[in-house]
Design an enzyme around this catalytic site. Structure first.
Site, PDB file in Angstrom:
ATOM      1  N   GLY A   1      -7.168  -2.821   1.704  1.00 26.12           N
ATOM      2  CA  GLY A   1      -5.841  -2.257   1.415  1.00 26.12           C
ATOM      3  C   GLY A   1      -4.999  -2.315   2.674  1.00 26.12           C
ATOM      4  O   GLY A   1      -4.120  -3.157   2.830  1.00 26.12           O
ATOM      5  N   ARG A   2      -5.369  -1.439   3.609  1.00 29.74           N
ATOM      6  CA  ARG A   2      -4.631  -1.329   4.867  1.00 29.74           C
ATOM      7  C   ARG A   2      -4.456  -2.671   5.582  1.00 29.74           C
ATOM      8  O   ARG A   2      -3.376  -2.998   6.058  1.00 29.74           O
ATOM      9  CB  ARG A   2      -5.401  -0.365   5.787  1.00 29.74           C
ATOM     10  CG  ARG A   2      -4.648   0.097   7.005  1.00 29.74           C
ATOM     11  CD  ARG A   2      -5.575   0.884   7.940  1.00 29.74           C
ATOM     12  NE  ARG A   2      -6.283   1.951   7.256  1.00 29.74           N
ATOM     13  CZ  ARG A   2      -5.825   3.201   7.119  1.00 29.74           C
ATOM     14  NH1 ARG A   2      -4.683   3.545   7.655  1.00 29.74           N
ATOM     15  NH2 ARG A   2      -6.531   4.112   6.471  1.00 29.74           N
TER      16      ARG A   2
ATOM     17  N   CYS B   1      11.195  20.686   8.126  1.00 26.63           N
ATOM     18  CA  CYS B   1      11.128  22.013   8.737  1.00 26.63           C
ATOM     19  C   CYS B   1       9.676  22.424   8.963  1.00 26.63           C
ATOM     20  O   CYS B   1       9.159  23.345   8.323  1.00 26.63           O
ATOM     21  CB  CYS B   1      11.850  23.010   7.866  1.00 26.63           C
ATOM     22  SG  CYS B   1      13.577  22.588   7.729  1.00 26.63           S
TER      23      CYS B   1
HETATM   24  C1  LIG Z   1      -9.178   3.192  -0.162  1.00 27.99           C
HETATM   25  C2  LIG Z   1     -10.174   2.291  -0.718  1.00 27.99           C
HETATM   26  C3  LIG Z   1     -10.192   0.950  -0.343  1.00 27.99           C
HETATM   27  C4  LIG Z   1      -9.245   0.359   0.679  1.00 27.99           C
HETATM   28  O1  LIG Z   1      -9.444   0.868   1.947  1.00 27.99           O
HETATM   29  P1  LIG Z   1      -8.632   0.260   3.178  1.00 27.99           P
HETATM   30  O2  LIG Z   1      -9.096   1.043   4.323  1.00 27.99           O
HETATM   31  O3  LIG Z   1      -7.183   0.477   2.896  1.00 27.99           O
HETATM   32  O4  LIG Z   1      -8.964  -1.171   3.278  1.00 27.99           O
HETATM   33  C5  LIG Z   1     -11.113   0.129  -0.954  1.00 27.99           C
HETATM   34  N1  LIG Z   1     -11.992   0.602  -1.864  1.00 27.99           N
HETATM   35  C6  LIG Z   1     -11.998   1.889  -2.251  1.00 27.99           C
HETATM   36  C7  LIG Z   1     -12.963   2.334  -3.256  1.00 27.99           C
HETATM   37  C8  LIG Z   1     -11.103   2.778  -1.685  1.00 27.99           C
HETATM   38  O5  LIG Z   1     -11.124   4.058  -2.046  1.00 27.99           O
END
Ligand SMILES: *Cc1c(COP(=O)(O)O)cnc(C)c1O
Length: 446
Positions: A292-293, A361
């Site tokens: 993801g990241r 705030c």
């Molecule tokens: C959050 C998550 C990911 C992605 O993680 P990243 O650190 O953003 O790469 C992949 N698989 C599962 C099951 C997740 O919960």
């Protein structure tokens, strides 16, 4: 300064993303503004696929949608040949609204509701990643009623502690996620899953944590998972065809971050899987990762306008910006570190340490404690790189701040992919109990 993708400093000394001048973008779309480098995201998708192509025969790359869940990004990663994973009915809905092919959607979550499971089954999602025995039983009942089979994976916790913030560690024994490999719980769940006629157990899944900088813990997790595949074969005679190792590769937020390149990470985990499979004498499973990241993080830049500046002699200078923890809760939530760029004076040398404060705030609403910048004045633009993951996705309307606009930039063209919220959006769901009677309406003057 290390900038990724097409993000650079142009001839006018302005920050530029996808050949779009950030000063112009801020003028056109207002601030705070999130800008995504389209080619940067595409590049990361290709790095994953290219690396797999070099090192491993059967694989899938899924974008972990929760990092930034919006229709345009789902469409983009599908164009690049990725699947996605979603963790809620809302994310699933977003993907379907973007016409994402359901068979390439994996559905995660540690407490999927009956409604969400039914939604996923009706939509025909490719796989449901079952998190616990309760879900296994619930799903088995729902599927029985529907007379159709569904592919599942079991989410396991391999008992691995990663070097990352404890709020984003997920693979350790003491976790709310998954079924523990230790103590026989995982094997019992596998045996149970194999008994349900309409559930097709395709494999096992783990996700050990996020913002992990080196692949040692991933390789260790891979090895434990393969050993478990071998144990399953021994105990049940089945070799499961799929191994999903989750996401978690880190990105560079601040100077001190030194994440492993994608290609190296893929090489290390595929080597670990191949070595373990050969030791255990089992066939190579289809290998799945869920970044993801590392796909969207570095491609996003948050742009803020500077307002009040307050110097406390000998202590610090606060530079307040027009966003903050409402659009980026990560510093307040996990003490996340960022760097800043003065986007309209990006070529000038840093002379001074500033503290970049949000406008919420809360004293804890500090985006960056020590940002080294050229002299900052009211009206300047502060850009925060590596803002593409888990920021807009976590944004709130705290203090009734409208969520910012998001634009996708490429080759000198920028397009809005999420429009800025209006004040009217903020009261859209508010109701005053009708039993209180009417009050004469005053016209809203702004
Ligand atoms: C959050 C998550 C990911 C992605 O993680 P990243 O650190 O953003 O790469 C992949 N698989 C599962 C099951 C997740 O919960």
């Amino acid at each position: 300064m290390n900038l990724s993708g097409t993000i650079c400093i142009n001839g006018q000394g302005h920050l530029e993303i996808g050949k779009c001048d950030v000063v112009e973008l801020a003028k056109t779309y207002g601030t705070p503004l999130y800008v995504l480098d389209e080619d940067g995201i595409r590049q990361k998708c290709r790095e994953y696929l290219d690396a797999f192509r070099s090192y491993y025969p059967r694989y899938k790359v899924l974008y972990a949608g929760k990092a930034f869940s919006t229709m345009a990004i789902f469409r983009l990663v599908e164009q690049e040949g990725l699947g996605i994973d979603v963790v809620s009915g809302g994310e699933l809905y977003t993907a379907l609204a973007a016409n994402f092919s359901p068979k390439n959607i994996y559905f995660h979550g540690n407490n999927k509701s009956m409604e969400e499971l039914n939604f996923a089954l009706s939509a025909g999602v490719g796989q449901i990643v079952v998190d616990n025995p309760y879900e296994l039983e619930t799903l088995a009942q729902l599927v029985e009623g529907r007379k159709k089979r569904v592919d599942i994976l079991l989410r396991l916790t391999p008992g691995i502690e990663t070097h990352t913030h404890h709020y984003i560690q997920t693979g350790q024994l003491d976790s709310k996620f998954g079924i523990s490999l230790a103590g026989g719980a995982a094997l019992a769940a596998v045996k149970q899953a194999l008994k349900y006629r309409r559930l097709k157990l395709r494999g096992i899944h783990c996700h050990i944590g996020s913002q992990v900088h080196n692949s040692e813990s991933f390789a260790l997790a891979a090895r434990r998972m393969v050993e478990f595949l071998a144990q399953i074969r021994e105990e049940t005679g089945r070799q499961l065809p799929e191994l999903n190792l989750g996401g978690g590769l880190g990105i560079a937020y601040a100077k001190e971050d030194n994440p492993e390149p994608i290609a190296l990470y893929i090489r290390r985990i595929t080597e670990a899987v191949k070595a373990a499979c050969s030791e255990e004498d089992i066939n190579l499973p289809t290998l799945v990762v869920e970044p993801g990241r590392s796909l969207v993080g570095e491609a996003g830049v948050a742009i803020y306008r500077v307002g009040a500046i307050k110097e406390i002699e000998g202590i610090r200078i606060y530079v307040s910006v027009d966003g903050g923890m409402a659009d980026n809760p990560r510093p307040a939530l996990y003490d996340a570190k960022y760097k800043a760029i003065l986007a309209n004076k990006a070529a000038r040398s840093p002379v001074q340490k500033y503290t970049i404060a949000g406008k919420c705030c809360e004293s804890g609403d500090i985006l960056i404690k020590d940002a080294h910048l050229p002299p900052v004045e009211a009206g300047d633009l502060i850009a925060v790189p590596s803002s593409g993951a888990y920021q807009y996705a976590m944004a709130s309307n705290y203090n009734r701040l409208p969520r910012p606009a998001v634009v996708m930039a490429s080759q000198g063209r920028a397009e809005v992919i999420i429009r800025r919220e209006t004040y009217n959006d903020l009261v859209r769901y508010d109701r005053i109990p009708s039993s209180w009677g009417e009050k004469e309406s005053l016209s809203l003057v702004m």
